[in-house]
Write a protein that holds these residues in place. Structure first.
Motif, mmCIF file in Angstrom:
data_model
loop_
_atom_site.group_PDB
_atom_site.id
_atom_site.type_symbol
_atom_site.label_atom_id
_atom_site.label_comp_id
_atom_site.label_asym_id
_atom_site.label_seq_id
_atom_site.Cartn_x
_atom_site.Cartn_y
_atom_site.Cartn_z
ATOM 1 N N HIS A 63 0.805 -1.223 0.000
ATOM 2 C CA HIS A 63 0.000 0.000 0.000
ATOM 3 C C HIS A 63 0.840 1.277 0.000
ATOM 4 O O HIS A 63 0.303 2.356 0.229
ATOM 5 C CB HIS A 63 -0.941 -0.013 1.205
ATOM 6 N N ASN A 64 2.111 1.149 -0.282
ATOM 7 C CA ASN A 64 3.035 2.279 -0.204
ATOM 8 C C ASN A 64 2.689 3.405 -1.170
ATOM 9 O O ASN A 64 2.842 4.569 -0.852
ATOM 10 C CB ASN A 64 4.474 1.810 -0.432
ATOM 11 N N GLY A 65 2.217 3.091 -2.338
ATOM 12 C CA GLY A 65 1.985 4.104 -3.363
ATOM 13 C C GLY A 65 0.967 5.159 -3.012
ATOM 14 O O GLY A 65 1.129 6.321 -3.357
ATOM 15 N N LYS A 66 -0.100 4.794 -2.330
ATOM 16 C CA LYS A 66 -1.184 5.732 -2.066
ATOM 17 C C LYS A 66 -1.229 6.214 -0.624
ATOM 18 O O LYS A 66 -1.476 7.378 -0.357
ATOM 19 C CB LYS A 66 -2.520 5.090 -2.437
ATOM 20 N N LEU A 67 -1.029 5.318 0.297
ATOM 21 C CA LEU A 67 -1.192 5.640 1.709
ATOM 22 C C LEU A 67 -0.043 6.481 2.262
ATOM 23 O O LEU A 67 -0.242 7.329 3.116
ATOM 24 C CB LEU A 67 -1.330 4.340 2.513
ATOM 25 N N PHE A 68 1.156 6.283 1.735
ATOM 26 C CA PHE A 68 2.349 6.927 2.278
ATOM 27 C C PHE A 68 2.851 8.008 1.327
ATOM 28 O O PHE A 68 3.429 7.721 0.287
ATOM 29 C CB PHE A 68 3.423 5.876 2.565
ATOM 30 N N ARG A 69 2.636 9.260 1.703
ATOM 31 C CA ARG A 69 2.978 10.399 0.850
ATOM 32 C C ARG A 69 4.472 10.705 0.878
ATOM 33 O O ARG A 69 5.123 10.593 1.917
ATOM 34 C CB ARG A 69 2.216 11.633 1.319
ATOM 35 N N LYS A 70 4.953 11.133 -0.254
ATOM 36 C CA LYS A 70 6.344 11.557 -0.368
ATOM 37 C C LYS A 70 6.490 12.985 0.155
ATOM 38 O O LYS A 70 5.537 13.745 0.198
ATOM 39 C CB LYS A 70 6.792 11.473 -1.820
#
Length: 163
Positions: A63-70
């Motif tokens: 779920h890194n792409g959507k849940l965790f913001r850069k």
């Protein structure tokens, strides 16, 4: 209201309260609220969690792409404000150095830049040896709450058997 989750929310959920194997509703709720634009975390939190090698690490990667913001440039603009507050509070140099290198520093900058409520299990502390998220939030005028307060506010329901 948008929420920004600290690493301990994920870790304690997995280890103590909402195991991935027996309470998938909690994890699905996070994904649904993320899709609705209400729940997020940051890449540095994902990095801290990914240092482990367990089912939570796998979930984070999935779920890194959507849940965790850069961390984008408008977030970086808040670093000075956070570091100025932290260095002006009488914390020990080692505590300041540690804080400025961990995800908590970035989490606070994200919350400042985008007016998120910070979600953490940490509680305020009167210590010069460790900088706690709630202390920084209070000092910078940010709202914070526990995951339980967030779940109640959002009226989350994890009901067995569709009742």
């Amino acid at each position: 209201m948008t929420y920004l989750l600290d690493a301990n929310v994920f870790i304690q959920a997995k280890n103590l309260h909402y195991g991935l194997d027996f309470c998938p509703a909690f994890w699905n709720w996070l994904i649904e609220k993320n899709a609705a634009g209400q729940v997020f975390s940051i890449d540095k939190v994902a990095d801290e969690i990914a240092a482990g090698a367990d089912e939570l690490t796998d979930w984070i990667r999935q779920h890194n792409g959507k849940l965790f913001r850069k961390t984008k440039p408008h977030i970086v603009d808040q670093f000075g404000k956070v570091s100025a507050w932290v260095t002006g509070q009488g914390y020990e140099p080692a505590a300041i150095s540690t804080f400025l290198q961990v995800a908590d520093f970035y989490l606070i900058a994200h919350a400042l830049a985008e007016a998120h409520v910070v979600i953490t299990h940490e509680v305020p502390a009167n210590s010069t040896r460790r900088i706690k998220i709630p202390n920084v939030c209070t000092g910078l005028g940010l709202h914070f709450m526990t995951p339980y307060e967030m779940l109640r506010r959002e009226q989350a329901r994890f009901v067995l058997g569709g009742v």
